[in-house]
Design an enzyme around this catalytic site. Structure first.
Site, PDB file in Angstrom:
ATOM      1  N   GLU A  34       0.860  -1.189   0.000  1.00 23.97           N
ATOM      2  CA  GLU A  34       0.000   0.000   0.000  1.00 23.97           C
ATOM      3  C   GLU A  34       0.896   1.238   0.000  1.00 23.97           C
ATOM      4  OE1 GLU A  34      -3.350   0.900  -0.315  1.00 23.97           O
ATOM      5  OE2 GLU A  34      -2.352   2.844  -0.257  1.00 23.97           O
ATOM      6  N   LEU A  38      -3.868   2.255   4.537  1.00 28.74           N
ATOM      7  CA  LEU A  38      -4.641   1.006   4.519  1.00 28.74           C
ATOM      8  C   LEU A  38      -6.123   1.338   4.612  1.00 28.74           C
ATOM      9  CD1 LEU A  38      -2.646  -1.432   6.839  1.00 28.74           C
ATOM     10  CD2 LEU A  38      -3.063  -1.686   4.388  1.00 28.74           C
ATOM     11  N   LYS A  51     -20.129   9.085   5.215  1.00 25.79           N
ATOM     12  CA  LYS A  51     -21.289   8.708   6.044  1.00 25.79           C
ATOM     13  C   LYS A  51     -21.181   9.295   7.452  1.00 25.79           C
ATOM     14  CE  LYS A  51     -22.161   7.025   2.430  1.00 25.79           C
ATOM     15  NZ  LYS A  51     -21.281   7.096   1.274  1.00 25.79           N
ATOM     16  N   GLY A 179     -24.548  12.339  -9.672  1.00 30.84           N
ATOM     17  CA  GLY A 179     -24.479  10.901  -9.403  1.00 30.84           C
ATOM     18  C   GLY A 179     -24.489  10.675  -7.900  1.00 30.84           C
ATOM     19  N   VAL A 180     -24.176   9.441  -7.487  1.00 27.89           N
ATOM     20  CA  VAL A 180     -24.254   9.111  -6.057  1.00 27.89           C
ATOM     21  C   VAL A 180     -23.368  10.031  -5.220  1.00 27.89           C
ATOM     22  CG1 VAL A 180     -23.885   7.305  -4.343  1.00 27.89           C
ATOM     23  CG2 VAL A 180     -24.754   6.710  -6.587  1.00 27.89           C
ATOM     24  N   ILE A 181     -22.111  10.218  -5.654  1.00 22.36           N
ATOM     25  CA  ILE A 181     -21.191  11.030  -4.849  1.00 22.36           C
ATOM     26  C   ILE A 181     -21.682  12.477  -4.790  1.00 22.36           C
ATOM     27  CG2 ILE A 181     -18.811  11.918  -4.720  1.00 22.36           C
ATOM     28  CD1 ILE A 181     -17.870   9.210  -5.796  1.00 22.36           C
ATOM     29  N   GLU A 200     -26.587  18.748 -13.075  1.00 27.01           N
ATOM     30  CA  GLU A 200     -26.402  17.403 -13.662  1.00 27.01           C
ATOM     31  C   GLU A 200     -26.618  17.468 -15.168  1.00 27.01           C
ATOM     32  OE1 GLU A 200     -25.444  14.219 -13.035  1.00 27.01           O
ATOM     33  OE2 GLU A 200     -26.115  13.775 -15.077  1.00 27.01           O
ATOM     34  N   GLY A 267     -17.496  11.446 -11.428  1.00 25.42           N
ATOM     35  CA  GLY A 267     -17.120  10.056 -11.623  1.00 25.42           C
ATOM     36  C   GLY A 267     -15.669   9.775 -11.268  1.00 25.42           C
ATOM     37  N   HIS A 438     -43.350  -6.783  13.625  1.00 24.32           N
ATOM     38  CA  HIS A 438     -44.185  -5.582  13.685  1.00 24.32           C
ATOM     39  C   HIS A 438     -43.922  -4.824  14.986  1.00 24.32           C
ATOM     40  CE1 HIS A 438     -47.642  -2.964  13.235  1.00 24.32           C
ATOM     41  NE2 HIS A 438     -47.954  -3.230  14.504  1.00 24.32           N
TER      42      HIS A 438
END
Ligand SMILES: Cc1cc2nc3c(=O)[nH]c(=O)nc-3n(C[C@H](O)[C@H](O)[C@H](O)COP(=O)(O)OP(=O)(O)OC[C@H]3O[C@@H](n4cnc5c(N)ncnc54)[C@H](O)[C@@H]3O)c2cc1C
Length: 460
Positions: A34, A38, A51, A179-181, A200, A267, A438
């Site tokens: 690497e 890591l 997140k 996009g997602v990012i 977009e 992207g 439930h």
């Protein structure tokens, strides 16, 4: 090949390090190289830090809405330094965990830049060390793609890595790329109170997603105050007195918007820089390493997996590919299956999907579509998160599940049930008649399936 086989893995991201652990468990002598940190992008500059920041925004939202639940909570504000500090602490803790796991499995971790000296030798650039191997896994990942237009390299134009290093929250931000990012960054900024806009190029956000779901996401993003302009082609960014003016065209009309920062989220591209893949004749396809269904390159003892192979760039898929690649390299065999790969967007509400979109499915199958809205789900009412639905696309004759698309609370957790169902080739009928606890959000999945076989209980 088997126990004692020497395997060298280039890249310690979510492809490389789980592959190293798996190979070590299978008895191989493993070297993992690497050049940076890591955990790679996912742990250090992708999934985990984004997140952590998104969660900070959710906490703020919860506190601000506390009054709706009868809880008095005043004076909430963002301490951005502390938000970033926590993000860094989470990342660091997880990285230490990865280091410990690799040590426990006796994986030799080399800190340095790998290059392929020949088809069996990996050289470490910094030290000149040569590592001879029976097989090699290339897991060198991807890097942010850049667009080429006037002003795209200005000091306030940030890629995803630079956003995660910000020391101060900007007042306003324009995100190029929905996009997602891009939408997750929009959620981060707007969640922390920044004036946010998304530009977009294509017709819908999250290109490739089920159109009904991406339109629902666009609606909710707009409602929460983020401006979204689709079919917008960015032409230039001009910097005047510390403000950036982004010029773009929509339907032939030139428009401008000013912002303190501009984020490029257009992207990612496979990272083969300096590896020497051409030197040994490794085949490429559209700038990515070409592999077969066993993740094998055109040189049989060299495998490649994760983002460096192009295609769907997702952490969980990268890990699955890395594990598949080392199993094959060590003789255990197996093909990768891409039938049930979940894709998640961690906005509020969340979006998650698996399998075919409605547009894809109806081209190949005779389909029926079930929908169950979260406003009819008791748990969603308790949480006061009723926006969205569970949409199930089923093959009409035999009832096979072709795709599941969720927008709503906890969509990214709920999708796991659909992944399992599709992996085990469940029918909608089996899903509908499995007893769900439930009150939970998972009942929305069951009820959506019920709409396709007899009718949902909680819909008129
Ligand atoms: C902002 C952002 C958010 C994301 N969020 C999510 C998410 O929520 N969920 C999800 O599933 N996916 C997400 N992704 C995608 C996910 O991070 C990637 O799919 C995943 O990290 C790919 O793993 P990888 O191991 O193939 O590559 P990488 O993570 O890029 O790892 C490759 C590693 O190889 C090293 N390397 C490269 N060349 C060399 C060399 N010559 N010598 C030695 N080492 C080398 C690099 O330093 C790097 O550490 C996100 C990505 C970004 C950018």
């Amino acid at each position: 090949m088997g126990a004692g086989t020497k395997i060298t893995i280039i890249g310690g991201g979510v492809t490389g390090y789980p592959a190293a652990i798996k190979a070590a468990r299978m008895g191989a002598a493993v070297t993992l190289i690497e050049k940076d940190l890591l955990g790679g992008v996912c742990l250090n500059r992708g999934c985990i830090p984004t997140k952590a920041l998104l969660h900070a925004g959710e906490v703020l939202h919860t506190v601000k809405k506390a009054g709706d639940f009868g809880i008095v909570c005043e004076g909430a504000k963002v301490d951005f330094k502390a938000v970033m500090h926590r993000k860094n602490a989470v990342v660091q803790q997880l990285r230490i965990g990865v280091e410990r796991l690799l040590k426990a499995k006796r994986v030799r971790v080399v800190q340095g830049t790998a290059e392929l000296a020949d088809a069996t030798t990996v050289r470490i650039k910094e030290t000149g060390e040569k590592i001879l191997s029976d097989c090699i896994l290339i897991a060198s990942g991807a890097k942010p793609a850049r667009l080429n237009f006037e002003g795209c390299d200005g000091p306030d134009v940030l890629d995803s890595n630079q956003v995660l290093e910000l020391e101060r929250l900007p007042k306003s931000v324009v995100i190029i790329g929905g996009g997602v990012i891009g939408v997750e960054f929009a959620q981060i900024f707007s969640g922390l109170g920044v004036q946010t806009m998304i530009l977009e190029l294509l017709e819908t956000l999250i290109p490739g997603a089920d159109t009904e779901i991406s339109r629902a996401l666009e609606g909710s993003i707009q409602k929460s105050g983020t401006r979204v302009v689709t079919q917008a082609k960015v032409e230039k960014i001009e910097r005047v007195k510390g403000r950036n003016t982004v010029s773009y065209t929509v339907a032939g009309q030139r428009q401008t918007v000013a912002a303190e920062k501009v984020v490029l989220a257009v992207g990612r591209q496979p990272d083969l820089a300096g590896l020497g893949t051409e030197r040994i004749g490794l085949a490429q396809q559209k700038g990515a390493l070409a592999v077969n269904g066993r993740l094998q390159t055109n040189i049989p003892h060299i495998y490649a997996a994760g983002d460096v192979t192009g295609g769907i760039m997702l952490a969980h898929l990268a890990t699955a590919e890395g594990e598949c690649a080392v199993s094959n390299a060590l003789g255990a065999g197996g093909h990768m299956s891409y039938k049930a790969v979940p894709a998640c967007v961690y906005t509020s509400p969340e979006v998650a999907s698996v399998g075919l979109t409605e547009e894809e499915a109806c081209k190949r199958h005779d389909i029926i579509v079930g929908r169950f809205p979260f406003h009819a789900c008791g748990k969603a009412q308790i949480l006061d998160q009723t926006y969205g639905m569970v949409k199930i696309i089923s093959e009409k004759k035999l009832g096979g599940i072709l795709g599941v698309h969720i927008i709503g609370p906890q969509a990214t957790n709920l999708i796991a049930e659909a992944v399992l169902g599709m992996t085990l080739e469940m029918t909608v009928e089996e899903l509908a008649h499995a007893i769900h606890p439930h009150p939970t959000l998972s009942e929305a999945l069951m009820e959506s399936a019920l709409t396709l076989c007899g009718g949902a209980i909680h819909l008129p």
